[in-house]
Design an enzyme around this catalytic site. Structure first.
Site: not given
Ligand code: 8YV
Length: 321
Positions: A239, A268, A287
């Site tokens: 993360r 993000e 990601h």
């Protein structure tokens, strides 16, 4: 007939399974993440929600969905969900444990190797027509991976799969730091439990595999980078907020560490400009930890199985604890 809302494009055959089970399904068929307003508007009369990590399902969304019975998150991490708030309302929350372990471990190693051996830079060099034949150049020089010290922060399912790749595939010694000792990994591959500081100081490659919690937020700050060797490469597929992105950009720029392979970001889809401008031994991915076709299909299948079970009055298969 139960109403289901799916916030993103999911494979048609999985949507058909929901329809075949007699449900009324609305799938959002648009590029990019759903806006807050659109999400709030679409949950008002639904019984089940299938959503993504980028969808923040908080108290407000839960309050806007009075009939909601299940939230099926397409992924293993669920820091986007207010689980206690859902539980308070009796809403079941499910995730996809185990489904993306090997795929994410593959990506971890892809980023580690790409940063260490400067694959992206080499690709750009070839495409720019700069490869004029073999010479004993002092360019493109990267770091060896074989036989080096691999530090895993968070030796759960994904961390262990990465450690196996390093140890059995690349002859690496494994250090780990975790909330609990992992004696199985210690026996299987001689993984050595050390303090966080010790791991930072001794590892050549550090891979982050902890969930995002209040304890892990900005675990990697300036002080952590200062403890690392100047030759260390950091890989984060867990993360974004576990790493202070500003501190990472500083550590790379100042030579405090040597490189990074990053798949997840603090905010993000925004990425710190200090990271974007660095190319040497810095590899950035959008990601894509779970992005193999088989795994993405499996995530959808698991979410749909959980929704079908709960709407039929059965127990969920993968409730989050
Ligand atoms: C998923 C992830 O693709 O499962 C997770 O926790 O971070 C990703 O690999 C993502 O959750 C999709 O929602």
């Amino acid at each position: 007939m139960a109403k289901i809302y799916v916030t993103c494009r999911v494979f048609d055959d999985e949507i058909e399974r929901l329809c075949d089970a007699g449900h009324d399904v609305t799938m959002r068929d648009q590029e990019g993440p759903i806006s807050r307003d659109e999400l709030l508007r679409n949950v008002s009369d639904i019984d089940a929600l299938i959503c993504l990590l980028s969808d923040e399902i908080d108290v407000q969304v839960i309050a806007a969905a009075p009939q909601l019975r299940i939230i099926a998150n397409l992924g293993v991490g669920y820091d986007n969900l207010d689980v206690p708030a859902a539980r308070k309302r009796g809403i079941i929350v499910t995730n996809t444990p185990g489904a993306l372990t090997e795929t994410t471990a593959d990506l971890t190693f892809a980023l580690l190797l790409s940063a260490a051996r400067r694959i992206v830079e080499a690709d750009e060099y070839v495409r720019a027509g700069k490869f004029l034949g073999w010479e004993l150049l002092q360019e493109h020089l990267g770091h060896d991976v074989f036989g080096k010290m691999l530090g895993i922060v968070g030796l759960g399912r994904i961390g262990t799969a990465v450690a196996r790749r390093g140890h059995f595939g690349f002859g690496m010694d494994v250090l780990y730091h975790n909330r609990h000792r992992n004696t199985e990994a210690e026996e299987e591959m001689g993984a050595c439990y050390v303090s966080f500081e010790d791991l930072l100081a001794r590892s050549d490659f550090i891979c982050v595999h902890v969930p995002l919690t209040e304890e892990t937020r900005h675990l990697f700050d300036k002080d952590a980078f200062r403890l690392m060797k100047n030759s260390t490469i950091l890989v984060n597929v867990a993360r974004g907020p576990v790493v202070d992105e500003e501190a990472l950009a500083w550590a790379l720029e100042s030579g405090e560490i040597s490189g990074a392979g990053i798949d997840v970001y603090e905010n993000e889809p925004k990425i710190h400009p200090g990271l974007l401008k660095l190319r040497e031994r810095v590899v950035l991915a959008p990601h894509i930890g779970s992005a193999s076709e088989a795994t993405r299909r499996l995530l959808a299948r698991i979410a749909v199985d959980n929704v079908i079970a709960v709407l039929a009055g059965r127990e969920p298969i993968n409730p989050v604890s």
